[in-house]
Design a protein around this motif. Structure first.
Motif, PDB file in Angstrom:
ATOM      1  N   THR A  46      -2.917 -11.673  10.707  1.00 17.20           N
ATOM      2  CA  THR A  46      -1.837 -11.553  11.687  1.00 17.20           C
ATOM      3  C   THR A  46      -0.480 -11.675  11.004  1.00 17.20           C
ATOM      4  O   THR A  46      -0.249 -12.590  10.214  1.00 17.20           O
ATOM      5  N   GLY A  47       0.389 -10.700  11.266  1.00 14.82           N
ATOM      6  CA  GLY A  47       1.731 -10.719  10.688  1.00 14.82           C
ATOM      7  C   GLY A  47       1.822 -10.151   9.286  1.00 14.82           C
ATOM      8  O   GLY A  47       2.888 -10.192   8.667  1.00 14.82           O
ATOM      9  N   LYS A  48       0.694  -9.629   8.759  1.00 11.54           N
ATOM     10  CA  LYS A  48       0.676  -9.074   7.402  1.00 11.54           C
ATOM     11  C   LYS A  48       0.151  -7.637   7.450  1.00 11.54           C
ATOM     12  O   LYS A  48      -0.778  -7.343   8.193  1.00 11.54           O
ATOM     13  N   PRO A  49       0.706  -6.750   6.631  1.00 13.76           N
ATOM     14  CA  PRO A  49       0.146  -5.395   6.566  1.00 13.76           C
ATOM     15  C   PRO A  49      -1.156  -5.407   5.756  1.00 13.76           C
ATOM     16  O   PRO A  49      -1.319  -6.216   4.839  1.00 13.76           O
ATOM     17  N   TYR A  50      -2.079  -4.530   6.130  1.00 10.57           N
ATOM     18  CA  TYR A  50      -3.321  -4.438   5.372  1.00 10.57           C
ATOM     19  C   TYR A  50      -3.903  -3.026   5.449  1.00 10.57           C
ATOM     20  O   TYR A  50      -3.558  -2.238   6.327  1.00 10.57           O
ATOM     21  N   LEU A  51      -4.760  -2.744   4.484  1.00  9.84           N
ATOM     22  CA  LEU A  51      -5.473  -1.479   4.413  1.00  9.84           C
ATOM     23  C   LEU A  51      -6.952  -1.760   4.587  1.00  9.84           C
ATOM     24  O   LEU A  51      -7.510  -2.588   3.866  1.00  9.84           O
ATOM     25  N   LEU A  52      -7.565  -1.097   5.559  1.00 13.51           N
ATOM     26  CA  LEU A  52      -9.025  -1.108   5.677  1.00 13.51           C
ATOM     27  C   LEU A  52      -9.487   0.239   5.149  1.00 13.51           C
ATOM     28  O   LEU A  52      -9.054   1.281   5.642  1.00 13.51           O
ATOM     29  N   TYR A  53     -10.314   0.202   4.125  1.00  9.11           N
ATOM     30  CA  TYR A  53     -10.859   1.472   3.662  1.00  9.11           C
ATOM     31  C   TYR A  53     -12.380   1.406   3.763  1.00  9.11           C
ATOM     32  O   TYR A  53     -13.007   0.445   3.363  1.00  9.11           O
ATOM     33  N   PHE A  54     -12.928   2.405   4.415  1.00  9.14           N
ATOM     34  CA  PHE A  54     -14.362   2.496   4.660  1.00  9.14           C
ATOM     35  C   PHE A  54     -14.973   3.403   3.604  1.00  9.14           C
ATOM     36  O   PHE A  54     -14.492   4.507   3.365  1.00  9.14           O
ATOM     37  N   TYR A  55     -16.037   2.921   2.955  1.00  7.56           N
ATOM     38  CA  TYR A  55     -16.693   3.703   1.912  1.00  7.56           C
ATOM     39  C   TYR A  55     -18.202   3.690   2.149  1.00  7.56           C
ATOM     40  O   TYR A  55     -18.738   2.720   2.685  1.00  7.56           O
ATOM     41  N   TYR A  68     -13.673   2.151  14.568  1.00 10.94           N
ATOM     42  CA  TYR A  68     -12.719   3.036  13.907  1.00 10.94           C
ATOM     43  C   TYR A  68     -13.200   4.490  13.875  1.00 10.94           C
ATOM     44  O   TYR A  68     -12.482   5.368  13.388  1.00 10.94           O
ATOM     45  N   GLY A  69     -14.424   4.735  14.327  1.00  7.72           N
ATOM     46  CA  GLY A  69     -14.951   6.098  14.334  1.00  7.72           C
ATOM     47  C   GLY A  69     -15.368   6.606  12.970  1.00  7.72           C
ATOM     48  O   GLY A  69     -15.416   7.813  12.744  1.00  7.72           O
ATOM     49  N   THR A  70     -15.703   5.701  12.055  1.00  9.09           N
ATOM     50  CA  THR A  70     -16.075   6.129  10.707  1.00  9.09           C
ATOM     51  C   THR A  70     -17.586   6.167  10.491  1.00  9.09           C
ATOM     52  O   THR A  70     -18.037   6.576   9.424  1.00  9.09           O
ATOM     53  N   TRP A  71     -18.367   5.722  11.467  1.00  5.61           N
ATOM     54  CA  TRP A  71     -19.831   5.829  11.378  1.00  5.61           C
ATOM     55  C   TRP A  71     -20.189   7.137  12.071  1.00  5.61           C
ATOM     56  O   TRP A  71     -20.101   7.250  13.286  1.00  5.61           O
ATOM     57  N   VAL A  72     -20.516   8.149  11.285  1.00  2.00           N
ATOM     58  CA  VAL A  72     -20.621   9.506  11.815  1.00  2.00           C
ATOM     59  C   VAL A  72     -21.933  10.183  11.418  1.00  2.00           C
ATOM     60  O   VAL A  72     -22.616   9.750  10.481  1.00  2.00           O
ATOM     61  N   GLU A 125     -18.178   7.551   6.895  1.00  2.17           N
ATOM     62  CA  GLU A 125     -17.240   8.571   6.443  1.00  2.17           C
ATOM     63  C   GLU A 125     -16.139   7.863   5.654  1.00  2.17           C
ATOM     64  O   GLU A 125     -15.595   6.867   6.109  1.00  2.17           O
ATOM     65  N   ARG A 126     -15.828   8.379   4.483  1.00  2.32           N
ATOM     66  CA  ARG A 126     -14.802   7.770   3.637  1.00  2.32           C
ATOM     67  C   ARG A 126     -13.445   7.955   4.316  1.00  2.32           C
ATOM     68  O   ARG A 126     -12.898   9.043   4.338  1.00  2.32           O
ATOM     69  N   SER A 127     -12.925   6.894   4.892  1.00  2.00           N
ATOM     70  CA  SER A 127     -11.670   6.947   5.637  1.00  2.00           C
ATOM     71  C   SER A 127     -10.901   5.652   5.439  1.00  2.00           C
ATOM     72  O   SER A 127     -11.497   4.612   5.162  1.00  2.00           O
ATOM     73  N   SER A 128      -9.579   5.728   5.601  1.00  2.00           N
ATOM     74  CA  SER A 128      -8.727   4.548   5.431  1.00  2.00           C
ATOM     75  C   SER A 128      -7.721   4.449   6.564  1.00  2.00           C
ATOM     76  O   SER A 128      -7.270   5.466   7.088  1.00  2.00           O
ATOM     77  N   ARG A 177      -0.470  -2.776  14.311  1.00  2.00           N
ATOM     78  CA  ARG A 177      -0.659  -1.398  14.784  1.00  2.00           C
ATOM     79  C   ARG A 177      -0.968  -0.459  13.611  1.00  2.00           C
ATOM     80  O   ARG A 177      -0.506  -0.673  12.493  1.00  2.00           O
ATOM     81  N   ILE A 178      -1.740   0.575  13.908  1.00  2.00           N
ATOM     82  CA  ILE A 178      -2.112   1.564  12.900  1.00  2.00           C
ATOM     83  C   ILE A 178      -0.864   2.360  12.499  1.00  2.00           C
ATOM     84  O   ILE A 178      -0.174   2.913  13.351  1.00  2.00           O
ATOM     85  N   LYS A 179      -0.573   2.400  11.200  1.00  2.00           N
ATOM     86  CA  LYS A 179       0.601   3.109  10.684  1.00  2.00           C
ATOM     87  C   LYS A 179       0.244   4.440  10.020  1.00  2.00           C
ATOM     88  O   LYS A 179       1.067   5.354   9.979  1.00  2.00           O
ATOM     89  N   ALA A 180      -0.970   4.532   9.453  1.00  2.00           N
ATOM     90  CA  ALA A 180      -1.407   5.768   8.801  1.00  2.00           C
ATOM     91  C   ALA A 180      -2.927   5.814   8.805  1.00  2.00           C
ATOM     92  O   ALA A 180      -3.593   4.777   8.775  1.00  2.00           O
ATOM     93  N   ILE A 181      -3.459   7.041   8.861  1.00  2.00           N
ATOM     94  CA  ILE A 181      -4.907   7.265   8.861  1.00  2.00           C
ATOM     95  C   ILE A 181      -5.209   8.382   7.866  1.00  2.00           C
ATOM     96  O   ILE A 181      -4.544   9.414   7.857  1.00  2.00           O
ATOM     97  N   TRP A 182      -6.224   8.158   7.039  1.00  2.00           N
ATOM     98  CA  TRP A 182      -6.721   9.187   6.127  1.00  2.00           C
ATOM     99  C   TRP A 182      -8.207   9.339   6.386  1.00  2.00           C
ATOM    100  O   TRP A 182      -8.972   8.400   6.167  1.00  2.00           O
ATOM    101  N   LEU A 183      -8.633  10.508   6.849  1.00  2.00           N
ATOM    102  CA  LEU A 183     -10.039  10.784   7.105  1.00  2.00           C
ATOM    103  C   LEU A 183     -10.605  11.658   5.991  1.00  2.00           C
ATOM    104  O   LEU A 183      -9.901  12.507   5.447  1.00  2.00           O
ATOM    105  N   LYS A 184     -11.869  11.439   5.653  1.00  2.00           N
ATOM    106  CA  LYS A 184     -12.548  12.206   4.596  1.00  2.00           C
ATOM    107  C   LYS A 184     -11.702  12.255   3.327  1.00  2.00           C
ATOM    108  O   LYS A 184     -11.549  13.291   2.691  1.00  2.00           O
ATOM    109  N   VAL A 185     -11.128  11.119   2.986  1.00  2.00           N
ATOM    110  CA  VAL A 185     -10.232  11.016   1.835  1.00  2.00           C
ATOM    111  C   VAL A 185     -10.991  11.257   0.529  1.00  2.00           C
ATOM    112  O   VAL A 185     -12.155  10.903   0.405  1.00  2.00           O
ATOM    113  N   LYS A 186     -10.342  11.901  -0.419  1.00  2.00           N
ATOM    114  CA  LYS A 186     -10.928  12.117  -1.744  1.00  2.00           C
ATOM    115  C   LYS A 186     -10.660  10.867  -2.583  1.00  2.00           C
ATOM    116  O   LYS A 186      -9.519  10.414  -2.675  1.00  2.00           O
TER     117      LYS A 186
END
Length: 157
Positions: free
Chosen positions: A31-40, A105-109, A122-125, A133-142
């Motif tokens: 809470t109160g900190k930015p973070y990245l969740l990346y699904f692999y 997050y809709g990454t189990w596909v 699905e490889r997404s971040s 709040r979500i600031k950026a989304i990358w789907l099927k990221v390389k």
């Protein structure tokens, strides 16, 4: 058209997961900190290794941006620990074996390979701002492009 139920501007889903090296990661602790969740998809596979090692190399720069990074896969904790130890990964790798967070997050596909269909990660971040709040989304990221995209977006937070 995206299959993810999450859009930029949405509130990030709450979570609490067991993670590598005896840690627990949770949205409440962030809470109160930015973070990245990346699904692999799977620990210690070529693409996931490229992606994770790229993030590890970028940790000093991401740390200057006050960004916490959390990798999420359906792998059990012992497999994640082995992966983290093998490559010296300092950031937490979370285990989501029931894919509860991935579903939110809709990454189990549904995937298909060699004519066979199955469900997998699905490889997404997702970049989450300090406001939760979500600031950026990358789907099927390389894997090789991932870190540069994250660094640029995190610098703009």
């Amino acid at each position: 058209m995206s299959n993810t139920p999450i859009k930029v501007g949405d509130q990030a889903p709450d979570f609490s997961l067991e993670a590598s090296r005896g840690r627990t990661v949770s949205s409440a602790a962030l809470t109160g900190k930015p973070y990245l969740l990346y699904f692999y998809p799977k620990a210690d596979t070529p693409g996931c290794t490229t992606q994770a090692c790229g993030i590890q190399e970028a940790l000093p720069a991401l740390g200057k941006l006050h960004l916490t990074v959390i990798g999420v896969s359906p792998d059990p904790v012992p497999m994640i620990d082995k992966f983290a130890d093998k490559y010296g990964l300092e950031f937490p790798l979370a285990s989501d074996p029931e894919h509860m967070l991935a579903d939110s997050y809709g990454t189990w596909v549904e995937k298909s390979m060699y004519g066979r269909t199955y469900f997998g990660m699905e490889r997404s971040s997702f970049l989450v701002g300090a406001d939760g709040r979500i600031k950026a989304i990358w789907l099927k990221v390389k894997p090789a492009e991932h870190v540069a995209l994250v660094e640029k977006a995190a610098a703009e937070l």
